[in-house]
Design an enzyme around this catalytic site. Sequence first.
Site, PDB file in Angstrom:
ATOM      1  N   ARG A 140       0.694  -1.208   0.048  1.00  0.00           N
ATOM      2  CA  ARG A 140       0.139  -0.168   0.116  1.00  0.00           C
ATOM      3  C   ARG A 140       0.634   1.304   0.181  1.00  0.00           C
ATOM      4  NH1 ARG A 140      -3.138  -3.292   3.768  1.00  0.00           N
ATOM      5  NH2 ARG A 140      -4.704  -4.191   2.760  1.00  0.00           N
ATOM      6  N   LYS A 162       2.687  11.323 -12.021  1.00  0.00           N
ATOM      7  CA  LYS A 162       1.830  10.138 -12.483  1.00  0.00           C
ATOM      8  C   LYS A 162       2.430   8.788 -12.852  1.00  0.00           C
ATOM      9  CE  LYS A 162      -1.199  13.340 -15.267  1.00  0.00           C
ATOM     10  NZ  LYS A 162      -1.605  13.840 -16.611  1.00  0.00           N
ATOM     11  N   GLU A 204       8.526  16.906 -26.042  1.00  0.00           N
ATOM     12  CA  GLU A 204       7.946  17.353 -24.474  1.00  0.00           C
ATOM     13  C   GLU A 204       8.624  18.796 -24.061  1.00  0.00           C
ATOM     14  OE1 GLU A 204       5.603  15.829 -23.256  1.00  0.00           O
ATOM     15  OE2 GLU A 204       5.572  13.846 -23.169  1.00  0.00           O
ATOM     16  N   LYS A 246       6.840  22.742 -14.891  1.00  0.00           N
ATOM     17  CA  LYS A 246       6.172  21.542 -14.565  1.00  0.00           C
ATOM     18  C   LYS A 246       5.805  21.600 -13.150  1.00  0.00           C
ATOM     19  CE  LYS A 246       4.934  16.900 -15.068  1.00  0.00           C
ATOM     20  NZ  LYS A 246       4.913  15.690 -15.887  1.00  0.00           N
ATOM     21  N   GLU A 256      -4.858  16.745 -11.489  1.00  0.00           N
ATOM     22  CA  GLU A 256      -5.279  17.080 -12.946  1.00  0.00           C
ATOM     23  C   GLU A 256      -7.132  17.317 -12.732  1.00  0.00           C
ATOM     24  OE1 GLU A 256      -3.467  15.354 -16.373  1.00  0.00           O
ATOM     25  OE2 GLU A 256      -5.575  15.278 -17.138  1.00  0.00           O
ATOM     26  N   ARG A 260      -3.733  21.164 -15.022  1.00  0.00           N
ATOM     27  CA  ARG A 260      -2.761  20.145 -15.248  1.00  0.00           C
ATOM     28  C   ARG A 260      -2.933  19.561 -16.755  1.00  0.00           C
ATOM     29  NH1 ARG A 260       0.594  15.652 -11.535  1.00  0.00           N
ATOM     30  NH2 ARG A 260       1.636  14.706 -13.249  1.00  0.00           N
ATOM     31  N   ASN A 264      -1.029  17.952 -21.438  1.00  0.00           N
ATOM     32  CA  ASN A 264      -1.456  17.009 -22.187  1.00  0.00           C
ATOM     33  C   ASN A 264      -1.493  17.470 -23.602  1.00  0.00           C
ATOM     34  OD1 ASN A 264      -1.333  14.212 -21.256  1.00  0.00           O
ATOM     35  ND2 ASN A 264      -3.229  15.022 -20.052  1.00  0.00           N
ATOM     36  N   HIS A 267      -1.315  15.151 -26.937  1.00  0.00           N
ATOM     37  CA  HIS A 267      -1.166  13.851 -26.314  1.00  0.00           C
ATOM     38  C   HIS A 267      -2.538  13.259 -26.743  1.00  0.00           C
ATOM     39  CE1 HIS A 267       2.177  15.235 -24.053  1.00  0.00           C
ATOM     40  NE2 HIS A 267       2.355  14.222 -23.585  1.00  0.00           N
ATOM     41  N   HIS A 271      -1.694   9.951 -27.995  1.00  0.00           N
ATOM     42  CA  HIS A 271      -1.813   8.427 -27.558  1.00  0.00           C
ATOM     43  C   HIS A 271      -2.629   7.489 -28.467  1.00  0.00           C
ATOM     44  CE1 HIS A 271      -1.493  10.289 -23.303  1.00  0.00           C
ATOM     45  NE2 HIS A 271      -0.406   9.991 -23.665  1.00  0.00           N
ATOM     46  N   HIS A 284       6.885   7.568 -27.821  1.00  0.00           N
ATOM     47  CA  HIS A 284       5.837   8.467 -27.111  1.00  0.00           C
ATOM     48  C   HIS A 284       6.169   9.980 -27.589  1.00  0.00           C
ATOM     49  CE1 HIS A 284       3.167  10.324 -24.169  1.00  0.00           C
ATOM     50  NE2 HIS A 284       4.320  11.012 -23.710  1.00  0.00           N
TER      51      HIS A 284
HETATM   52  P1  NAD Z   1      11.764   4.639 -22.594  1.00  0.00           P
HETATM   53  O1  NAD Z   1      11.754   4.702 -21.109  1.00  0.00           O
HETATM   54  O2  NAD Z   1      11.345   3.610 -23.346  1.00  0.00           O
HETATM   55  O3  NAD Z   1      13.397   5.122 -22.737  1.00  0.00           O
HETATM   56  C1  NAD Z   1      13.626   5.354 -24.080  1.00  0.00           C
HETATM   57  C2  NAD Z   1      14.722   4.204 -24.712  1.00  0.00           C
HETATM   58  O4  NAD Z   1      16.131   4.795 -24.228  1.00  0.00           O
HETATM   59  C3  NAD Z   1      14.738   2.741 -24.086  1.00  0.00           C
HETATM   60  O5  NAD Z   1      14.953   2.084 -24.719  1.00  0.00           O
HETATM   61  C4  NAD Z   1      15.609   3.013 -22.931  1.00  0.00           C
HETATM   62  O6  NAD Z   1      16.095   1.809 -22.419  1.00  0.00           O
HETATM   63  C5  NAD Z   1      16.947   3.885 -23.514  1.00  0.00           C
HETATM   64  N1  NAD Z   1      17.418   4.663 -22.521  1.00  0.00           N
HETATM   65  C6  NAD Z   1      17.108   5.367 -21.421  1.00  0.00           C
HETATM   66  N2  NAD Z   1      18.105   6.039 -20.816  1.00  0.00           N
HETATM   67  C7  NAD Z   1      19.128   5.762 -21.683  1.00  0.00           C
HETATM   68  C8  NAD Z   1      20.566   6.312 -21.581  1.00  0.00           C
HETATM   69  N3  NAD Z   1      20.775   7.174 -20.515  1.00  0.00           N
HETATM   70  N4  NAD Z   1      21.379   5.939 -22.524  1.00  0.00           N
HETATM   71  C9  NAD Z   1      20.984   5.068 -23.561  1.00  0.00           C
HETATM   72  N5  NAD Z   1      19.791   4.507 -23.617  1.00  0.00           N
HETATM   73  C10 NAD Z   1      18.849   5.033 -22.671  1.00  0.00           C
HETATM   74  O7  NAD Z   1      11.057   6.094 -23.007  1.00  0.00           O
HETATM   75  P2  NAD Z   1      10.757   7.688 -22.632  1.00  0.00           P
HETATM   76  O8  NAD Z   1      11.029   8.479 -23.894  1.00  0.00           O
HETATM   77  O9  NAD Z   1      12.128   7.826 -21.656  1.00  0.00           O
HETATM   78  O10 NAD Z   1       9.405   7.723 -21.810  1.00  0.00           O
HETATM   79  C11 NAD Z   1       8.561   7.391 -22.491  1.00  0.00           C
HETATM   80  C12 NAD Z   1       7.299   6.929 -21.560  1.00  0.00           C
HETATM   81  O11 NAD Z   1       7.087   8.003 -20.369  1.00  0.00           O
HETATM   82  C13 NAD Z   1       5.873   6.468 -21.909  1.00  0.00           C
HETATM   83  O12 NAD Z   1       5.360   5.334 -21.586  1.00  0.00           O
HETATM   84  C14 NAD Z   1       5.002   7.683 -21.409  1.00  0.00           C
HETATM   85  O13 NAD Z   1       3.583   7.399 -21.495  1.00  0.00           O
HETATM   86  C15 NAD Z   1       5.827   8.109 -20.258  1.00  0.00           C
HETATM   87  N6  NAD Z   1       5.504   9.437 -19.972  1.00  0.00           N
HETATM   88  C16 NAD Z   1       4.960   9.547 -18.551  1.00  0.00           C
HETATM   89  C17 NAD Z   1       4.632  11.097 -18.276  1.00  0.00           C
HETATM   90  C18 NAD Z   1       4.180  10.941 -16.632  1.00  0.00           C
HETATM   91  O14 NAD Z   1       3.795  12.069 -16.416  1.00  0.00           O
HETATM   92  N7  NAD Z   1       4.267  10.061 -15.947  1.00  0.00           N
HETATM   93  C19 NAD Z   1       4.830  11.882 -19.000  1.00  0.00           C
HETATM   94  C20 NAD Z   1       5.497  11.658 -20.177  1.00  0.00           C
HETATM   95  C21 NAD Z   1       5.683  10.454 -20.771  1.00  0.00           C
HETATM   96  N1  GLY Z   2       2.914  14.526 -18.590  1.00  0.00           N
HETATM   97  C1  GLY Z   2       1.627  15.143 -18.351  1.00  0.00           C
HETATM   98  C2  GLY Z   2       1.441  15.259 -16.861  1.00  0.00           C
HETATM   99  O1  GLY Z   2       2.512  14.892 -15.982  1.00  0.00           O
HETATM  100  O2  GLY Z   2       0.574  15.681 -16.499  1.00  0.00           O
END
Ligand code: NAD
Ligand code: GLY
Length: 383
Positions: A140, A162, A204, A246, A256, A260, A264, A267, A271, A284
């Site tokens: 939890r 998030k 982003e 942010k 949100e 917030r 998006n 997005h 998405h 993404h």
């Molecule tokens: P990812 O986590 O898949 O990383 C991209 C690639 O780069 C992967 O293959 C990873 O292993 C590699 N990588 C990571 N760091 C590295 C480094 N320093 N050197 C070499 N390779 C490296 O993708 P991302 O773009 O980081 O994140 C996308 C995800 O984030 C999506 O799932 C999206 O929905 C999510 N997201 C969440 C929020 C939130 O607010 N929580 C906001 C935006 C995006």
């Molecule tokens: N990336 C959208 C949020 O954090 O709200």
Amino acid sequence: MPSLESPSVAAQLAVATKDTASHVLIELGQRSYPIAIGSGLLANPATFANLPKADAALIVTNTCVGPLYAQALQNALQSHYRQIHTVVLPDGETHKNWQTLNLIFDALLENACDRKTVLFALGGGVVGDMTGFAAASFMRGVPFVQVPTTLLAQVDSSVGGKTGINHPLGKNMVGAFYQPHRVVCDLDVLKTLPARELSAGLAEVIKYGPIADLAFLDWIEQQMPALRNFDASALAYAVRRCCEIKAQVVASDEREAGLRAILNFGHTFGHAIEAGMGYGAWLHGEAVGCGMVMAADLSQRLGLVDAAFVARLRRIVVAAGLPVKAPVLDAHDNAGRYLALMQLDKKAQAGEIIFVLLDGPGKPVMRPVPEALVRAVIAAACA
Ligand code: NAD
Ligand code: GLY
């Protein structure tokens, strides 16, 4: 009850890492936490001082990032925890699901971790979102720290709490709001990022301009060659400015209820592209870049922004190395497929899609839109 991570802890962290980091505070009362941004942070034990006391830590990483950075992080954590475990997840968006999430719970239980165990998310947004969700639900709720290693994760996903996983029918559909205790953006790790992933992160970065800071958009436009060239000072400024924006948005609307949702921008279309193409086909950030141009086009069709601004945004997205031609998701009913996927968007209300639009540059608004206009945008973007 005193906060586990109060602003005074942020101040102590600032002192401990003063030569190598700058700090942005996410102000959420008892759940406030600092983002440390700088060089050499990952390998520095001082970066991880004053976290909640625990016997054990679990580093969650993946098959790509683990071999590069897990040992350095483990060494830095050594003086803080008696036991340090590591779980290595399969890499990529296709693995952001229940099955992979369960590997984190397996590791926690197999190692007899207790409810004080601190999780460290070492990776991009996929690892960060899944680790946060695991931390929110294991016993939890246990503390966690974000150590984002992609540009996208440093400027966006690691900040704001998030967390979650994808469902085959919709992106990030299962999750929780759950804040980390600290975010550590070590700029050095960006040096190993593939160029395509850097571009995805730039989507982003660009996003914050039209929704919040037009002067920052000017700066991004000028600095795009330096950013794409991994220029350290340009990336440092971009990460810091994005985190500042942010931080302000999250502090005023953590869950949100309204504001917030501006984060998006792009997005809703993005998405749909990600889910419609199959997770991982478009990154993404690529989907968000294309989605922002589509959202700007929609704003123009509603008479809210002029064509010159849409063209400018498109140029900036292209300059970042991102696609602007949207993919066809269904050869027979392409717009219908986009609309069906967008109806699952978390902002939708009673099946009505709510878009983040621009009521002029720098002025985001949320509203439903006549379907015919959305169809026209999709047709134009896919042509
Ligand atoms: P990812 O986590 O898949 O990383 C991209 C690639 O780069 C992967 O293959 C990873 O292993 C590699 N990588 C990571 N760091 C590295 C480094 N320093 N050197 C070499 N390779 C490296 O993708 P991302 O773009 O980081 O994140 C996308 C995800 O984030 C999506 O799932 C999206 O929905 C999510 N997201 C969440 C929020 C939130 O607010 N929580 C906001 C935006 C995006
Ligand atoms: N990336 C959208 C949020 O954090 O709200």
